[in-house]
Structure formats: C-alpha cells, structure tokens
Design a protein around this motif. Sequence first.
Motif, short mmCIF file in Angstrom:
data_model
loop_
_atom_site.label_atom_id
_atom_site.label_comp_id
_atom_site.label_asym_id
_atom_site.label_seq_id
_atom_site.Cartn_x
_atom_site.Cartn_y
_atom_site.Cartn_z
N ALA A 1 30.91 46.50 39.93
CA ALA A 1 32.51 47.40 40.51
C ALA A 1 32.84 45.92 41.54
CB ALA A 1 32.26 48.48 40.87
N THR A 2 34.27 45.80 41.08
CA THR A 2 35.63 45.40 42.20
C THR A 2 36.09 45.99 42.64
OG1 THR A 2 34.84 43.09 40.86
CG2 THR A 2 36.64 42.77 42.35
N THR A 3 36.48 45.84 43.43
CA THR A 3 37.89 46.22 44.35
C THR A 3 38.76 46.15 44.59
OG1 THR A 3 36.22 48.03 45.06
CG2 THR A 3 38.66 47.90 46.23
N ILE A 4 40.77 46.32 44.50
CA ILE A 4 41.37 45.13 44.48
C ILE A 4 42.10 46.65 45.96
CG2 ILE A 4 43.67 44.60 44.11
CD1 ILE A 4 41.32 44.33 41.19
N LYS A 5 42.46 45.34 46.89
CA LYS A 5 43.77 46.26 47.86
C LYS A 5 44.57 46.06 48.25
CE LYS A 5 39.22 48.14 50.02
NZ LYS A 5 37.92 47.63 51.69
N THR A 6 45.91 46.88 48.41
CA THR A 6 47.01 46.04 48.39
C THR A 6 47.19 47.58 49.54
OG1 THR A 6 49.28 45.65 48.09
CG2 THR A 6 47.94 47.10 46.71
N SER A 7 47.74 47.58 50.46
CA SER A 7 49.19 47.67 51.84
C SER A 7 50.42 48.19 50.43
CB SER A 7 49.34 47.66 52.48
OG SER A 7 50.20 46.06 52.76
N SER A 8 51.07 47.35 49.70
CA SER A 8 52.03 47.52 49.02
C SER A 8 52.30 48.54 47.57
CB SER A 8 52.69 46.67 48.16
OG SER A 8 53.40 46.33 47.66
N LYS A 9 53.01 49.55 47.23
CA LYS A 9 52.52 50.62 46.63
C LYS A 9 53.41 50.50 45.63
CE LYS A 9 53.89 55.02 45.14
NZ LYS A 9 54.56 56.69 45.45
N ASN A 10 54.63 48.48 45.51
CA ASN A 10 54.52 48.70 44.44
C ASN A 10 53.94 47.39 43.44
OD1 ASN A 10 56.94 47.56 43.04
ND2 ASN A 10 57.29 45.84 44.41
N TYR A 11 52.94 47.16 44.51
CA TYR A 11 52.00 45.88 43.48
C TYR A 11 50.91 46.81 42.96
CZ TYR A 11 53.05 41.13 44.90
OH TYR A 11 54.15 39.92 45.08
N PHE A 12 50.11 47.73 44.24
CA PHE A 12 49.42 48.51 43.65
C PHE A 12 50.26 49.76 42.28
CE2 PHE A 12 48.51 53.50 43.00
CZ PHE A 12 46.78 52.62 42.79
N ASN A 13 50.76 49.40 42.00
CA ASN A 13 52.35 50.71 40.19
C ASN A 13 51.89 49.30 39.57
OD1 ASN A 13 51.94 52.57 40.85
ND2 ASN A 13 54.42 52.44 42.02
N LYS A 14 52.16 48.00 40.18
CA LYS A 14 52.05 47.12 38.95
C LYS A 14 51.05 45.96 38.64
CE LYS A 14 56.13 44.88 40.79
NZ LYS A 14 56.87 43.53 41.12
N ILE A 15 50.22 46.25 39.37
CA ILE A 15 48.25 45.59 39.52
C ILE A 15 47.92 46.71 38.21
CG2 ILE A 15 46.09 45.69 40.16
CD1 ILE A 15 47.78 44.44 41.99
N GLN A 16 48.30 48.64 38.21
CA GLN A 16 47.35 49.35 37.52
C GLN A 16 48.36 49.74 36.25
OE1 GLN A 16 49.01 52.87 38.93
NE2 GLN A 16 47.09 54.26 38.35
N LYS A 17 49.48 49.03 36.21
CA LYS A 17 50.59 48.99 35.11
C LYS A 17 49.45 47.83 34.02
CE LYS A 17 53.95 48.38 32.36
NZ LYS A 17 55.53 47.94 32.78
N TYR A 18 48.99 46.71 34.91
CA TYR A 18 48.42 45.03 34.18
C TYR A 18 47.22 45.62 34.01
CZ TYR A 18 46.94 40.38 34.26
OH TYR A 18 46.11 39.32 33.67
N LEU A 19 46.60 46.37 34.25
CA LEU A 19 44.94 47.10 34.17
C LEU A 19 45.41 47.81 32.57
CD1 LEU A 19 43.26 46.88 37.67
CD2 LEU A 19 42.99 45.28 36.56
N HIS A 20 45.90 48.59 32.84
CA HIS A 20 45.88 49.45 32.48
C HIS A 20 46.40 48.94 30.68
CE1 HIS A 20 46.16 53.20 29.84
NE2 HIS A 20 47.98 52.67 29.40
N ASN A 21 46.85 47.50 30.72
CA ASN A 21 47.27 46.61 29.62
C ASN A 21 46.44 46.26 29.32
OD1 ASN A 21 50.40 48.05 28.94
ND2 ASN A 21 51.24 46.52 30.63
#
Length: 72
Positions: free
Chosen positions: A2-22
């Motif tokens: 398991a690998t965890t990516i952490k950020t305090s930015s909701k914007n980056y969180f949403n972008k990374i979430q979309k990237y991983l989903h794609n």
Amino acid sequence: MATTIKTSSKNYFNKIQKYLHNKRVFFTPSLNLGVYALTIFDLNQDQTNSLISKMTKHFHLTNQQEPLALAA
C-alpha cells in the motif's frame, strides 16, 4: 503493498483522485485533520514507482517519499 499520497490541497486531492481513477488504479480516499490522503493498493514496488514518477511529471510536483518501514 500500500502507498499513501498526502496533500493539504483539496484541489490537488481531486486532481490526483481523477488521475488514479482514469488509470484504473484501486485506491481509498480519506480526510484526517485537514490532510487529504489517497491510499493505493494492489501494486508492486515497480508499478508504484512508475505510477508515482508519471504522476509527479504530469502534475509538475516533487517526489518526497518517506523511508520504508523496517520489517519486523
């Protein structure tokens, strides 16, 4: 593994979430004390390193990996 990516930015969180989903990568999102986290599952070490490398280039980020924990 398991690998965890952490950020305090909701914007980056949403972008990374979309990237991983794609990329069709299995992950679990979470929020804890203002820190957004995405935990990625079912990738081996080489796949994880490749994904992180591609993602940091895609988002123009720096790679700040924490050292791996020692096995007991």
